[in-house]
Scaffold this active site. Structure first.
Site, PDB file in Angstrom:
ATOM      1  N   GLY A 235       0.786  -1.223   0.000  1.00 23.48           N
ATOM      2  CA  GLY A 235       0.000   0.000   0.000  1.00 23.48           C
ATOM      3  C   GLY A 235       0.821   1.277   0.000  1.00 23.48           C
ATOM      4  N   LYS A 242      -4.548   1.607  -2.080  1.00 23.64           N
ATOM      5  CA  LYS A 242      -5.120   2.364  -0.966  1.00 23.64           C
ATOM      6  C   LYS A 242      -5.055   3.879  -1.234  1.00 23.64           C
ATOM      7  CE  LYS A 242      -5.602  -1.502   1.381  1.00 23.64           C
ATOM      8  NZ  LYS A 242      -6.935  -2.141   1.452  1.00 23.64           N
ATOM      9  N   HIS A 262     -13.831   0.581   1.270  1.00 24.32           N
ATOM     10  CA  HIS A 262     -12.973  -0.570   1.547  1.00 24.32           C
ATOM     11  C   HIS A 262     -13.860  -1.809   1.649  1.00 24.32           C
ATOM     12  CE1 HIS A 262      -9.804  -2.475   4.409  1.00 24.32           C
ATOM     13  NE2 HIS A 262      -9.486  -2.699   3.159  1.00 24.32           N
ATOM     14  N   SER A 284      -9.152  -5.281   8.975  1.00 25.86           N
ATOM     15  CA  SER A 284      -8.157  -6.318   8.672  1.00 25.86           C
ATOM     16  C   SER A 284      -8.311  -7.473   9.663  1.00 25.86           C
ATOM     17  CB  SER A 284      -6.749  -5.732   8.727  1.00 25.86           C
ATOM     18  OG  SER A 284      -6.511  -5.200  10.009  1.00 25.86           O
ATOM     19  N   GLY A 287     -10.920 -11.812   7.426  1.00 23.98           N
ATOM     20  CA  GLY A 287     -11.112 -12.792   6.359  1.00 23.98           C
ATOM     21  C   GLY A 287     -11.951 -12.282   5.211  1.00 23.98           C
ATOM     22  N   LYS A 288     -11.728 -11.034   4.841  1.00 24.32           N
ATOM     23  CA  LYS A 288     -12.493 -10.439   3.751  1.00 24.32           C
ATOM     24  C   LYS A 288     -12.257 -11.182   2.433  1.00 24.32           C
ATOM     25  CE  LYS A 288     -12.215  -5.981   2.174  1.00 24.32           C
ATOM     26  NZ  LYS A 288     -11.452  -4.786   2.425  1.00 24.32           N
ATOM     27  N   ASN A 402       2.435 -10.587   7.507  1.00 21.50           N
ATOM     28  CA  ASN A 402       1.822  -9.757   6.463  1.00 21.50           C
ATOM     29  C   ASN A 402       2.330 -10.133   5.066  1.00 21.50           C
ATOM     30  OD1 ASN A 402       0.062  -7.620   5.652  1.00 21.50           O
ATOM     31  ND2 ASN A 402       1.818  -6.229   5.480  1.00 21.50           N
ATOM     32  N   ARG A 404       2.425 -11.611   1.370  1.00 26.23           N
ATOM     33  CA  ARG A 404       1.342 -11.403   0.406  1.00 26.23           C
ATOM     34  C   ARG A 404       1.495 -12.201  -0.879  1.00 26.23           C
ATOM     35  NH1 ARG A 404      -2.738  -7.453   1.996  1.00 26.23           N
ATOM     36  NH2 ARG A 404      -1.981  -6.813   4.024  1.00 26.23           N
ATOM     37  N   ARG A 435     -14.387  -8.272  14.119  1.00 32.51           N
ATOM     38  CA  ARG A 435     -14.004  -9.421  14.921  1.00 32.51           C
ATOM     39  C   ARG A 435     -14.357  -9.079  16.358  1.00 32.51           C
ATOM     40  NH1 ARG A 435      -9.879 -13.642  15.199  1.00 32.51           N
ATOM     41  NH2 ARG A 435      -9.417 -13.459  12.982  1.00 32.51           N
ATOM     42  N   GLY A 529     -16.911 -21.442   4.923  1.00 32.27           N
ATOM     43  CA  GLY A 529     -17.960 -21.770   3.954  1.00 32.27           C
ATOM     44  C   GLY A 529     -19.358 -21.767   4.560  1.00 32.27           C
TER      45      GLY A 529
HETATM   46  O1  TSX Z   1     -11.925 -15.749   7.118  1.00 32.32           O
HETATM   47  C1  TSX Z   1     -12.540 -16.148   8.087  1.00 32.32           C
HETATM   48  N1  TSX Z   1     -13.919 -16.234   8.016  1.00 32.32           N
HETATM   49  C2  TSX Z   1     -14.658 -15.775   6.818  1.00 32.32           C
HETATM   50  C3  TSX Z   1     -14.671 -16.804   5.800  1.00 32.32           C
HETATM   51  C4  TSX Z   1     -15.446 -16.779   4.730  1.00 32.32           C
HETATM   52  N2  TSX Z   1     -11.852 -16.502   9.217  1.00 32.32           N
HETATM   53  C5  TSX Z   1     -10.398 -16.350   9.308  1.00 32.32           C
HETATM   54  C6  TSX Z   1     -10.073 -14.986   9.815  1.00 32.32           C
HETATM   55  C7  TSX Z   1      -8.615 -14.675   9.743  1.00 32.32           C
HETATM   56  C8  TSX Z   1      -8.233 -13.970   8.495  1.00 32.32           C
HETATM   57  C9  TSX Z   1     -12.554 -16.978  10.289  1.00 32.32           C
HETATM   58  N3  TSX Z   1     -12.131 -17.377  11.496  1.00 32.32           N
HETATM   59  C10 TSX Z   1     -13.945 -17.116  10.241  1.00 32.32           C
HETATM   60  C11 TSX Z   1     -14.653 -16.761   9.074  1.00 32.32           C
HETATM   61  O2  TSX Z   1     -15.865 -16.873   9.000  1.00 32.32           O
HETATM   62  N4  TSX Z   1     -14.346 -17.607  11.447  1.00 32.32           N
HETATM   63  C12 TSX Z   1     -13.227 -17.744  12.188  1.00 32.32           C
HETATM   64  C13 TSX Z   1     -13.194 -18.249  13.590  1.00 32.32           C
HETATM   65  C14 TSX Z   1     -13.075 -19.747  13.580  1.00 32.32           C
HETATM   66  C15 TSX Z   1     -11.835 -20.333  13.448  1.00 32.32           C
HETATM   67  C16 TSX Z   1     -11.743 -21.724  13.438  1.00 32.32           C
HETATM   68  C17 TSX Z   1     -12.886 -22.495  13.565  1.00 32.32           C
HETATM   69  C18 TSX Z   1     -14.115 -21.901  13.703  1.00 32.32           C
HETATM   70  C19 TSX Z   1     -14.200 -20.528  13.699  1.00 32.32           C
HETATM   71  N5  TSX Z   1     -12.865 -23.906  13.616  1.00 32.32           N
HETATM   72  C20 TSX Z   1     -11.960 -24.756  13.087  1.00 32.32           C
HETATM   73  O3  TSX Z   1     -10.968 -24.316  12.552  1.00 32.32           O
HETATM   74  C21 TSX Z   1     -12.235 -26.196  13.183  1.00 32.32           C
HETATM   75 MN    MN Z   2      -7.856  -3.864   2.491  1.00 34.72          MN
END
Ligand code: TSX
Ligand code: MN
Length: 622
Positions: A235, A242, A262, A284, A287-288, A402, A404, A435, A529
């Site tokens: 960035g 950005k 954003h 950030s 998990g966007k 970080n 990439r 979060r 998912g």
């Molecule tokens: O990206 C994430 N998402 C969106 C996905 C489409 N993450 C990762 C964030 C870091 C960049 C997530 N982390 C999500 C989520 O919906 N939820 C979580 C929290 C989480 C982490 C692990 C588990 C459940 C929830 N369970 C197991 O790994 C088994």
């Molecule tokens: Mn961004």
């Protein structure tokens, strides 16, 4: 024999200056005179040129090849140049109040850094003269958004980094066809230097020139100029992203009545074949990118990705909000990306990709935290800092947190068919999220546009490893745009409020939280998912299905209205949606205090009303 043409006595080693529009020639002449590069390379965006970039990066030892993959390279930076530098990012305007609100006395402002135009002139004078000596100035013409789209804008970047040239070619529509649509019009002027004229005065660490002490990323929002010095990273140096798409972009958008946000853009088709597009803003670490390319475990749903980071949006003449992705590539975080969290990304990043600060495997591949299960056992790992035979016992991560991938959009196997359409895709819903380990339900629908804008302005998120903030602290991040605000945050909220017009079909605004935990610290929602179940509820709400119940903070799903069939573990609905009284008392107080301290008089009265009304609904008295 005729020699190469010249601009300001500087040899042009690639391209023809006579093909440049007048204003572009004037710009590159001015920058060449100031920065005194050895050579000028006028980029054309061709395939041959890209081969030259790769060859030059390899020759300069700026990157190494990754023979395990097709046309992938790895750059390892100076360990002092690994992320955006918020503290060195400035918005430059005449009046300070234009750029940032006045915080309460004794409170440190967190909504951006201001520098006067006069001060910026001084800072430029103390950095840029002669800063490209011994280097090549790459002139990069690029379009943010489909070339020729009414929503798109053109920028021209001068940079003395071939890594930046190669990365900008992936991240933007870069090439000389931009000049055809530009003509005599103005463009966003982007000036970038790594700040290490040759011969270098100090050793160049990892062959990655930079000057962290003198790093500065400055934006002149009135005249559409970006001056970036001292960093080659992300960035800070890929100025289309950005700096242009968000900071300059939102300043233009404010003047012209649209939105530069954003946000990810994703299309969802349900099993009935109905397709809707949604945009989503997340801070950030939320998990966007994973959400932008979600894989549904339930058959019948189709997810298609338009973008994972930035949305430019405009209401069309029919009152429909339309979004384009101004970018041309993904610049995503590697650690944490794997076949569980983002199988689609795993399908797209192993060709035509520039990796930065990941670890390398002895078979010519890459490695990062999160890929442990996918690692072949016979290989050894070299960490991002060059530590050979790295193991987990090293105490340091193999890849920088970080690190990439820089990958073209067209690599995405679920890229939306309308990703490049000039008119953009119609938006049905806007998501905000954060979060939030405590108190905030999985999903709620806001009560109105005004209430939705309030929700966006109130976004907070737990920062885990954000570049400059350590620890686990819930931090305010209005619209997930805090690092990208280019004008007074109060006016930004006001601009959002003003989007609402009678003839417009206002998208519904939702708030999601994938990260709520129970008292034992376990996540209450499986996420990833499985979030398709929440997206499905959102789509049904867009059609006004009666599946919501009023609550003090907005509309919650009626119990059982989110499909939970086939989930591996039972869901505790009560815990996922409860609104603890003590939490919400603290939360409302925290939001109000934040607005008072940071935005003060610039907060639109409508937002104060929303706070008061929500407090009343929650039964919180003064
Ligand atoms: O990206 C994430 N998402 C969106 C996905 C489409 N993450 C990762 C964030 C870091 C960049 C997530 N982390 C999500 C989520 O919906 N939820 C979580 C929290 C989480 C982490 C692990 C588990 C459940 C929830 N369970 C197991 O790994 C088994
Ligand atoms: Mn961004």
């Amino acid at each position: 024999m005729m020699g190469n043409p010249k601009i300001e006595n500087t040899e042009v080693v690639h391209g023809n200056p006579q093909e440049l529009p007048k204003k572009v020639l004037a710009f590159v002449s001015e920058i060449a005179q100031l920065c005194q590069p050895d050579k000028i390379w006028l980029c054309d965006g061709s395939e041959d040129e890209n081969k030259d970039f790769t060859r030059l990066m390899l020759e300069e030892n700026l990157v190494i090849n990754l023979p395990k993959y097709e046309n992938c390279v790895l750059a390892r930076t100076n360990p002092q140049d690994v992320a955006r530098m918020e503290s060195k990012t400035y918005i430059c305007t005449e009046e300070k109040r234009e750029a940032i609100p006045e915080p309460k006395p004794g409170v440190k402002g967190t909504l951006g850094n201001w520098m006067s135009l006069k001060q910026l002139d001084e800072e430029i004078k103390s950095r840029f003269p002669g800063c490209m000596k011994g280097r090549t100035l790459y002139l990069l013409p690029f379009s943010m958004g489909p070339i020729g789209s009414p929503i798109s804008h053109v920028g021209i970047q001068a940079s003395d980094s071939v890594y930046v040239a190669a990365s900008m070619r992936i991240m933007t529509r870069m090439g000389k066809n931009v000049y055809k649509v530009l003509g005599d019009k103005d463009f966003v002027k982007c000036i970038h230097s790594v700040g290490v004229p040759l011969p270098a005065q100090k050793p160049i660490i990892n062959n990655w020139p930079c000057d962290p002490e003198k790093t500065m990323v400055a934006h002149k929002t009135k005249t559409n100029e970006i001056w970036s010095y001292g960093s080659g990273y992300g960035g800070n140096s890929l100025l289309g992203k950005k700096c242009f798409s968000l900071r300059i972009g939102s300043a233009i958008a404010r003047r012209e009545g649209w939105l530069a946000e954003h946000m990810l853009i994703v299309g969802i088709t349900n099993p009935q074949g109905v397709k809707k597009y949604i945009v989503g803003a997340f801070p950030s670490q939320c998990g966007k990118t994973n959400l932008a390319m979600l894989t549904s475990p339930i058959p019948g749903y189709k997810i298609e990705c338009v973008g994972d980071d930035i949305a430019w949006m405009r209401f069309d003449e029919n009152g429909v909000l339309r979004a384009i992705n101004p970018e041309f590539g993904f610049f995503g975080v590697c650690p944490g990306t794997n076949h569980h969290t983002n199988p689609v990304a795993m399908d797209m990043i192993f060709k035509n990709t520039i990796f930065t600060n990941v670890a390398k495997t002895s078979d010519g591949g890459v490695f990062w935290e999160g890929l442990e299960k996918e690692l072949k056992t016979h290989v050894s790992i070299t960490s991002w800092t060059g530590e050979k035979h790295w193991t987990r016992d090293s105490g340091k991560p193999a890849a920088h947190p970080n690190a990439r991938f820089c990958t073209p959009l067209v690599n995405c196997p679920i890229l939306d068919p309308h990703w490049n359409s000039p008119e953009g895709v119609p938006i049905s819903a806007i998501l905000f999220g954060g979060r939030r380990p405590e108190g905030i339900p999985l999903i709620y629908e806001t009560r109105s546009w005004k209430h939705g804008v309030y929700a966006g302005a109130s976004v907070s998120s737990e920062a885990t490893s954000a570049a400059e903030y350590k620890g686990h602290k819930v931090m305010h991040d209005p619209f997930s745009a805090r690092p990208f605000l280019s004008y007074n945050a109060g006016k930004y909220i006001e601009h959002w409020l003003q989007m609402e017009k009678d003839y417009r079909k206002m998208p519904k605004i939702f708030h999601v939280n994938w990260f709520r935990k129970n008292k034992e610290g376990h996540y209450l929602w499986p996420g990833f998912g499985e979030n398709i179940r929440v997206l499905d509820w959102i789509m049904r709400r867009c059609d006004n299905e009666p599946i919501a119940v009023e609550s003090p903070i907005g509309l919650l799903p009626k119990e059982g209205s989110i499909n939970l069939e086939g989930l591996p573990d039972p869901i505790n609905w009560e815990e996922l949606f409860e609104l603890p009284e003590d939490f919400w008392k603290r939360e409302m107080n925290d939001i109000e205090t934040y607005f008072n301290q940071q935005i003060g008089d610039d907060l639109p009265p409508a937002i104060r009303e929303e706070i008061e009304n929500q407090k009343k609904r929650l039964g919180i008295s003064k």
